[in-house]
Design a protein around this motif. Sequence first.
Motif, mmCIF file in Angstrom:
data_model
loop_
_atom_site.group_PDB
_atom_site.id
_atom_site.type_symbol
_atom_site.label_atom_id
_atom_site.label_comp_id
_atom_site.label_asym_id
_atom_site.label_seq_id
_atom_site.Cartn_x
_atom_site.Cartn_y
_atom_site.Cartn_z
ATOM 1 N N GLN A 40 0.832 -1.206 0.000
ATOM 2 C CA GLN A 40 0.000 0.000 0.000
ATOM 3 C C GLN A 40 0.865 1.255 0.000
ATOM 4 O O GLN A 40 1.935 1.287 0.611
ATOM 5 C CB GLN A 40 -0.935 -0.019 1.219
ATOM 6 C CG GLN A 40 -0.269 -0.443 2.505
ATOM 7 C CD GLN A 40 -1.198 -1.125 3.499
ATOM 8 O OE1 GLN A 40 -2.201 -1.740 3.146
ATOM 9 N NE2 GLN A 40 -0.870 -1.008 4.780
ATOM 10 N N VAL A 41 0.383 2.249 -0.721
ATOM 11 C CA VAL A 41 1.109 3.517 -0.808
ATOM 12 C C VAL A 41 0.090 4.657 -0.823
ATOM 13 O O VAL A 41 -0.946 4.579 -1.481
ATOM 14 C CB VAL A 41 2.009 3.573 -2.065
ATOM 15 C CG1 VAL A 41 1.220 3.353 -3.347
ATOM 16 C CG2 VAL A 41 2.778 4.882 -2.133
ATOM 17 N N THR A 42 0.383 5.699 -0.055
ATOM 18 C CA THR A 42 -0.456 6.895 0.013
ATOM 19 C C THR A 42 0.245 8.032 -0.716
ATOM 20 O O THR A 42 1.432 8.299 -0.480
ATOM 21 C CB THR A 42 -0.715 7.303 1.471
ATOM 22 O OG1 THR A 42 -1.334 6.208 2.171
ATOM 23 C CG2 THR A 42 -1.629 8.518 1.543
ATOM 24 N N PHE A 43 -0.477 8.708 -1.587
ATOM 25 C CA PHE A 43 0.099 9.787 -2.391
ATOM 26 C C PHE A 43 0.016 11.119 -1.653
ATOM 27 O O PHE A 43 -0.873 11.336 -0.821
ATOM 28 C CB PHE A 43 -0.656 9.909 -3.718
ATOM 29 C CG PHE A 43 -0.303 8.864 -4.732
ATOM 30 C CD1 PHE A 43 0.435 9.183 -5.865
ATOM 31 C CD2 PHE A 43 -0.706 7.543 -4.565
ATOM 32 C CE1 PHE A 43 0.768 8.222 -6.800
ATOM 33 C CE2 PHE A 43 -0.386 6.579 -5.497
ATOM 34 C CZ PHE A 43 0.362 6.915 -6.616
ATOM 35 N N PRO A 44 0.927 12.054 -1.970
ATOM 36 C CA PRO A 44 0.819 13.404 -1.408
ATOM 37 C C PRO A 44 -0.434 14.096 -1.929
ATOM 38 O O PRO A 44 -0.860 13.866 -3.061
ATOM 39 C CB PRO A 44 2.092 14.096 -1.902
ATOM 40 C CG PRO A 44 2.537 13.310 -3.091
ATOM 41 C CD PRO A 44 2.101 11.899 -2.845
ATOM 42 N N ALA A 45 -1.035 14.947 -1.106
ATOM 43 C CA ALA A 45 -2.302 15.579 -1.481
ATOM 44 C C ALA A 45 -2.254 17.101 -1.401
ATOM 45 O O ALA A 45 -3.304 17.740 -1.430
ATOM 46 C CB ALA A 45 -3.432 15.048 -0.589
ATOM 47 N N CYS A 46 -1.069 17.666 -1.309
ATOM 48 C CA CYS A 46 -0.931 19.118 -1.315
ATOM 49 C C CYS A 46 -0.279 19.540 -2.640
ATOM 50 O O CYS A 46 0.769 19.011 -3.019
ATOM 51 C CB CYS A 46 -0.065 19.579 -0.140
ATOM 52 S SG CYS A 46 -0.773 19.150 1.475
#
Length: 486
Positions: A183-189
């Motif tokens: 699992q990987v979470t992407f940057p959101a800014c």
Amino acid sequence: MKSVLIGLVATLAAPASGTFVVQCFSRLFDQRADPVISPGTAAGHVHTINGGNGFDFEMTYEDARASQCTTCNIKQDRLSNYWSPKLYFKAENGSFLDVPIIGDNDGGNLGGMAIYYLTRGGPDNDKLRAFPPNFRMVAGDSTKRSETDDFAGRAVTHKCVGGSGGPDPKHLPNEKCDQIRVQVTFPACWDGKNPDSDDHKSHVAYPEEGNYDGGRCPKSHPVHLVTLFYEVYYDTKGFKDMWYGDKQPFVFANGDATGYGYHGDFINGWEEATLQKGLDTCVDGVKDCAEKVFGEFNSQGDTQSCKKQAMIDEPVTGVLEALPGCNPVTYGPEPAASEKNCDAPSLMTVATPKMAGYVDVTSKGYKYIGCGLDNALERTLNDELLTGDDMTVEKCIDFCKGKGTKYAGIVYGSQCFCGGAVAEDRAPGTTSNCLMKCRGDESEVCGGADAISLYEACSGGACTNASKRNSRRLASLEAAKANAAS
């Protein structure tokens, strides 16, 4: 069923936030392709690629918008693409075996990934902005081989399903698991200006405080986007009895045996207003919100019939002597060298039919007419049925010929059906999902999930012409392969 596939998960901690899920039930192909990092050429390592069939080795937003189908369930998102590196098992003799994704069956690429759209506005409850046209980004670092505790480091984790429990490690699990969920979470800014950047990361950032998946955005990147979270389930249960030595035996396609170098790529294909409506509406955990916003969904059969033909002539599954590309296995803690891509074959630019596993049965009075749609509740051919683990194309043809039927077809590798007619909406050309190997001969193809390999009775000149035509197709395919290898 729809609410299960894309229903909103439980409401998250304050401020109120919700999630809708893009569920990709299969993938386009496994290929050394990455139009973000390696546009126009073979990528340095193999990815499992999901989303719209407009995907190509070099592509624009307009190319994505030209997709005709998707491996994912939201029709309005038939245009985006999501991909991450493939997982392999390194055997004791030094060879590599590809690890199936949950849902794979006989090499049919029927497993996919889930992409969570996390509507987390941070402590100030920021209004979330939809991805703009031409937007793309990368999360993670392919060369990373050691643990860090920054937000980018926390954004990559692995879960051992069936293991001892405990927090999800940042590294590949050091215990035997039924499945490994990566699992990987992407940057959101976002900087609010650039849809991409030279390193495909600088235009976005993780929050400066709070959580890596919902904190406050820095002033340099003030626009809050929806947070993308990928998860892929690899079926590792079958490898439990094959462990050896003092290291866990799994390695990603980029040569990463630590797991710290896992990463994901995203190319946006959403129509901006549609995604914005979803972000504005699906924020309070209402169960059917996504259905009201996005409407009808693709069926599992629809997503599994959306495929791309391989454009690189090299094996990426089965037993391999080395990882495709220039990817020695590395265990850290030093970063891996930047990929040199020292074995990059040419791309196959000639459009050729998918003939792998094709069987010429014109001598038996039948010709192959292609891959059609099938359904277990309403069969395309239903006059006769023969099943068995010794099923081959020839066996099915002989059976249906004995019954005197015009058509013969095989599904799921082992089920032969006969019939007198094929409905127009089931005819070849409506799917390309005939990918399963015949149980009795793995060199042949016998249909797929909701897909049927179809053969039609022929005689005289019709059989002769069919044989010649298929011979030309095979010759064209071999010529394209030779051209790719030169």
